[in-house]
Design a protein around this motif. Structure first.
Motif, PDB file in Angstrom:
ATOM      1  N   GLN A 202      61.128  22.987  51.072  1.00  0.00           N
ATOM      2  CA  GLN A 202      61.511  23.421  49.734  1.00  0.00           C
ATOM      3  C   GLN A 202      61.175  22.350  48.698  1.00  0.00           C
ATOM      4  O   GLN A 202      60.707  22.656  47.596  1.00  0.00           O
ATOM      5  N   MET A 203      61.357  21.103  49.061  1.00  0.00           N
ATOM      6  CA  MET A 203      61.071  20.010  48.142  1.00  0.00           C
ATOM      7  C   MET A 203      59.576  19.948  47.840  1.00  0.00           C
ATOM      8  O   MET A 203      59.168  19.765  46.679  1.00  0.00           O
TER       9      MET A 203
ATOM     10  N   ALA B 114      55.142  20.606  43.978  1.00  0.00           N
ATOM     11  CA  ALA B 114      53.847  21.183  43.623  1.00  0.00           C
ATOM     12  C   ALA B 114      53.965  22.074  42.390  1.00  0.00           C
ATOM     13  O   ALA B 114      53.134  22.015  41.477  1.00  0.00           O
ATOM     14  N   ALA B 115      55.036  22.892  42.335  1.00  0.00           N
ATOM     15  CA  ALA B 115      55.198  23.814  41.218  1.00  0.00           C
ATOM     16  C   ALA B 115      55.464  23.072  39.913  1.00  0.00           C
ATOM     17  O   ALA B 115      55.018  23.494  38.836  1.00  0.00           O
ATOM     18  N   GLY B 116      56.185  21.977  39.987  1.00  0.00           N
ATOM     19  CA  GLY B 116      56.524  21.235  38.777  1.00  0.00           C
ATOM     20  C   GLY B 116      55.551  20.138  38.435  1.00  0.00           C
ATOM     21  O   GLY B 116      55.766  19.410  37.453  1.00  0.00           O
ATOM     22  N   ASN B 117      54.496  19.992  39.235  1.00  0.00           N
ATOM     23  CA  ASN B 117      53.510  18.929  39.015  1.00  0.00           C
ATOM     24  C   ASN B 117      54.216  17.571  38.875  1.00  0.00           C
ATOM     25  O   ASN B 117      53.946  16.793  37.953  1.00  0.00           O
ATOM     26  N   LEU B 118      55.114  17.287  39.819  1.00  0.00           N
ATOM     27  CA  LEU B 118      55.861  16.035  39.808  1.00  0.00           C
ATOM     28  C   LEU B 118      55.032  14.964  40.510  1.00  0.00           C
ATOM     29  O   LEU B 118      55.117  14.739  41.714  1.00  0.00           O
ATOM     30  N   THR B 119      54.189  14.296  39.733  1.00  0.00           N
ATOM     31  CA  THR B 119      53.166  13.413  40.297  1.00  0.00           C
ATOM     32  C   THR B 119      53.757  12.195  41.002  1.00  0.00           C
ATOM     33  O   THR B 119      53.216  11.746  42.017  1.00  0.00           O
ATOM     34  N   ALA B 120      54.827  11.648  40.468  1.00  0.00           N
ATOM     35  CA  ALA B 120      55.408  10.459  41.105  1.00  0.00           C
ATOM     36  C   ALA B 120      55.969  10.806  42.478  1.00  0.00           C
ATOM     37  O   ALA B 120      55.808  10.042  43.438  1.00  0.00           O
ATOM     38  N   PHE B 121      56.618  11.953  42.573  1.00  0.00           N
ATOM     39  CA  PHE B 121      57.115  12.410  43.866  1.00  0.00           C
ATOM     40  C   PHE B 121      55.956  12.656  44.822  1.00  0.00           C
ATOM     41  O   PHE B 121      56.019  12.291  46.005  1.00  0.00           O
ATOM     42  N   ARG B 122      54.887  13.271  44.314  1.00  0.00           N
ATOM     43  CA  ARG B 122      53.737  13.582  45.168  1.00  0.00           C
ATOM     44  C   ARG B 122      53.116  12.305  45.721  1.00  0.00           C
ATOM     45  O   ARG B 122      52.780  12.216  46.904  1.00  0.00           O
ATOM     46  N   ASP B 123      53.000  11.289  44.871  1.00  0.00           N
ATOM     47  CA  ASP B 123      52.445  10.012  45.330  1.00  0.00           C
ATOM     48  C   ASP B 123      53.360   9.341  46.344  1.00  0.00           C
ATOM     49  O   ASP B 123      52.902   8.716  47.306  1.00  0.00           O
TER      50      ASP B 123
END
Length: 334
Positions: A288-289, A294-303
């Motif tokens: 879910q996270m 991905a949906a919110g384009n949360l780049t810091a989390f993605r990195d």
């Protein structure tokens, strides 16, 4: 449906009792032993013991542990003077005294410390406080009541009021006794070393008694013999500051340690309710996270999560890290 961890532990202890491996009067494994042997959290172990207590297969004995057998009950046929069997020991059928003659009763002091004349059971304030702590350790502070303690000790509820007053007074005595288990050591070094020692001592007390942080007030601090030395030590460490700033610094340290300590009880309760450790819970949230990131384009989390980085959530490490940050900030003022 598979059994929850606490049910597995309870079933194993129940089997040992029913087969005679654990005899009446013997101690069952402590919560710490169960944590070690079954690889569960403290809350899970205490819940297993509580389940057996509800079945009256075991009972808590202050200063001893959890004992096989139902809680002992005191004869209430005729009220009489307490038998002098020593602190925390009630009269056995062989040693219970008959009511004293009227002349002897008239000369005896009323409400004599260390006795419960209404039940025939030797009782003192420390015993009541220790039982309150034992219940709070096992089930949390809401489980502590005068009626519950009286039932565990085998005395009348009114007998407790003669020793500890009401529940609010009892909780204060429990807090004081819990902190008393962790007296401040001799303080050496500069202000930073001394503040660290005070904070670590408080953390140890909160770690041993998960209910304690919730019973301590920061805005309306309890005036207790075992806590005042902590305040005094911090005030001495912050002496270069003006009085108002020093007091805010003291409250900030108390508040930081207490606030983080409350997370320990919250986590233990969550694990007890769900049967999931923090790691298990995080693993179940991962899909879910990832979708939300991905949906919110949360780049810091993605990195952060791009290379299967694994974060070890350790409250002891978090406590030490946060304390260093707080002391770094105080160093600027000092």
């Amino acid at each position: 449906m598979s059994e929850s961890p606490y049910q597995v532990i309870a079933a194993e202890l129940r089997r040992r009792i029913e087969t005679g491996e654990l005899q009446p009067g013997e101690r069952v494994p402590s919560t710490r032993s169960l944590v070690r042997d079954f690889g569960v959290a403290m809350a899970t172990a205490t819940k297993a013991l509580r389940a057996l207590q509800d079945e009256r297969l075991v009972h808590a004995s202050p200063g001893v542990g959890t004992i096989v057998g139902p809680p002992p009950r005191t004869s209430r046929t005729r009220p009489g003077p307490a038998a002098r069997n020593g602190p925390g020991v009630g009269p056995s059928p062989r040693t219970a005294r008959a009511p004293a003659p009227r002349t002897a009763q008239a000369s005896a002091p009323r409400n004599e410390p260390g006795s419960d004349s209404g039940s025939g059971l030797a009782l003192d304030r420390g015993q009541v406080v220790r039982m309150g702590i034992a219940i709070a350790d096992a089930e949390g502070l809401p489980a502590v009541s005068m009626r519950r303690i009286a039932a565990e000790l085998g005395v009348s509820t009114m007998a407790l009021y003669r020793h500890v007053g009401g529940k609010e007074t009892l909780v204060l005595q429990m807090v004081d006794a819990a902190f008393g288990e962790f007296p401040l050591p001799a303080l050496y070094g500069d202000w930073r070393a001394r503040v660290t020692t005070v904070a670590q001592t408080q953390w140890s007390a909160y770690r041993a008694h998960l209910w304690l942080a919730g019973a301590v007030s920061v805005g309306r601090p309890q005036v207790l013999p075992q806590i005042l030395p902590h305040t005094d030590a911090l005030l001495a460490a912050f002496k270069p500051l003006d009085k108002t700033t020093a007091m805010y610094a003291v409250i900030s340290v108390f508040g930081y340690v207490r606030g983080l300590a409350q997370a320990m009880e919250t986590e233990a309760q969550a694990e007890q309710d769900t049967g999931l450790t923090a790691d298990d819970w995080a693993e179940r949230q991962s899909e879910q996270m990832a979708t939300l990131i991905a949906a919110g384009n949360l780049t810091a989390f993605r990195d952060l999560l791009s290379d299967d980085w694994d974060f070890d959530y350790d409250l002891d490490q978090l406590f030490a890290f946060g304390l260093e940050l707080m002391l770094d900030g105080l160093a600027v003022r000092l």
